[in-house]
Design a protein around this motif. Structure first.
Motif, PDB file in Angstrom:
ATOM      1  N   GLY A  14     -22.564 -26.633   9.482  1.00 51.40           N
ATOM      2  CA  GLY A  14     -21.490 -27.621   9.316  1.00 51.40           C
ATOM      3  C   GLY A  14     -20.212 -27.193  10.007  1.00 51.40           C
ATOM      4  O   GLY A  14     -19.567 -27.994  10.698  1.00 51.40           O
ATOM      5  N   VAL A  15     -19.839 -25.946   9.853  1.00 59.41           N
ATOM      6  CA  VAL A  15     -18.622 -25.437  10.512  1.00 59.41           C
ATOM      7  C   VAL A  15     -18.805 -25.408  12.023  1.00 59.41           C
ATOM      8  O   VAL A  15     -17.889 -25.744  12.772  1.00 59.41           O
ATOM      9  CB  VAL A  15     -18.251 -24.045   9.957  1.00 59.41           C
ATOM     10  N   ALA A  16     -19.991 -25.025  12.477  1.00 61.91           N
ATOM     11  CA  ALA A  16     -20.242 -25.008  13.925  1.00 61.91           C
ATOM     12  C   ALA A  16     -20.144 -26.407  14.514  1.00 61.91           C
ATOM     13  O   ALA A  16     -19.571 -26.603  15.588  1.00 61.91           O
ATOM     14  CB  ALA A  16     -21.615 -24.410  14.216  1.00 61.91           C
ATOM     15  N   TYR A  17     -20.686 -27.408  13.820  1.00 59.50           N
ATOM     16  CA  TYR A  17     -20.567 -28.781  14.320  1.00 59.50           C
ATOM     17  C   TYR A  17     -19.117 -29.227  14.304  1.00 59.50           C
ATOM     18  O   TYR A  17     -18.651 -29.883  15.222  1.00 59.50           O
ATOM     19  CB  TYR A  17     -21.411 -29.748  13.490  1.00 59.50           C
ATOM     20  N   TRP A  18     -18.393 -28.875  13.250  1.00 59.47           N
ATOM     21  CA  TRP A  18     -16.984 -29.268  13.163  1.00 59.47           C
ATOM     22  C   TRP A  18     -16.172 -28.636  14.289  1.00 59.47           C
ATOM     23  O   TRP A  18     -15.338 -29.280  14.903  1.00 59.47           O
ATOM     24  CB  TRP A  18     -16.417 -28.843  11.804  1.00 59.47           C
ATOM     25  N   TYR A  19     -16.442 -27.377  14.592  1.00 51.69           N
ATOM     26  CA  TYR A  19     -15.639 -26.663  15.582  1.00 51.69           C
ATOM     27  C   TYR A  19     -16.076 -26.966  17.013  1.00 51.69           C
ATOM     28  O   TYR A  19     -15.241 -27.240  17.869  1.00 51.69           O
ATOM     29  CB  TYR A  19     -15.723 -25.154  15.311  1.00 51.69           C
ATOM     30  N   TRP A  20     -17.374 -26.918  17.276  1.00 54.18           N
ATOM     31  CA  TRP A  20     -17.868 -27.093  18.638  1.00 54.18           C
ATOM     32  C   TRP A  20     -18.537 -28.436  18.880  1.00 54.18           C
ATOM     33  O   TRP A  20     -19.107 -28.660  19.940  1.00 54.18           O
ATOM     34  CB  TRP A  20     -18.872 -25.999  18.991  1.00 54.18           C
ATOM     35  N   GLY A  21     -18.524 -29.300  17.897  1.00 55.31           N
ATOM     36  CA  GLY A  21     -19.194 -30.586  18.011  1.00 55.31           C
ATOM     37  C   GLY A  21     -18.571 -31.474  19.083  1.00 55.31           C
ATOM     38  O   GLY A  21     -17.539 -31.160  19.672  1.00 55.31           O
ATOM     39  N   PRO A  22     -19.220 -32.596  19.332  1.00 55.38           N
ATOM     40  CA  PRO A  22     -18.738 -33.482  20.389  1.00 55.38           C
ATOM     41  C   PRO A  22     -17.409 -34.135  20.020  1.00 55.38           C
ATOM     42  O   PRO A  22     -17.080 -34.305  18.848  1.00 55.38           O
ATOM     43  CB  PRO A  22     -19.843 -34.544  20.485  1.00 55.38           C
ATOM     44  N   THR A  23     -16.675 -34.483  21.030  1.00 59.92           N
ATOM     45  CA  THR A  23     -15.455 -35.261  20.816  1.00 59.92           C
ATOM     46  C   THR A  23     -15.812 -36.734  20.892  1.00 59.92           C
ATOM     47  O   THR A  23     -16.912 -37.101  21.260  1.00 59.92           O
ATOM     48  CB  THR A  23     -14.386 -34.906  21.868  1.00 59.92           C
TER      49      THR A  23
END
Length: 56
Positions: A43-52
């Motif tokens: 979840g944190v990885a998606y929040w930080y590196w997820g798509p814009t």
């Protein structure tokens, strides 16, 4: 529009963080700490590196 995209992005990250331990609990019939940590990390990885926005 930007605010709405930010809220949607955060909701997806929280959904991922919750879905991983829930799926592991359903599959194994017990809740282990490592699955909670894995869900939180994803979840944190998606929040930080997820798509814009837009996501695709």
């Amino acid at each position: 529009m930007r605010r709405r995209a930010t809220v949607l992005h955060r909701m997806i990250a929280v959904t991922i963080a919750v879905a991983v331990p829930v799926a592991a609990t359903i599959a194994n019939d017990r809740l282990d700490v490592e699955f909670i940590v894995l869900g939180a990390l994803l979840g944190v990885a998606y929040w930080y590196w997820g798509p814009t926005w837009p996501p695709f």
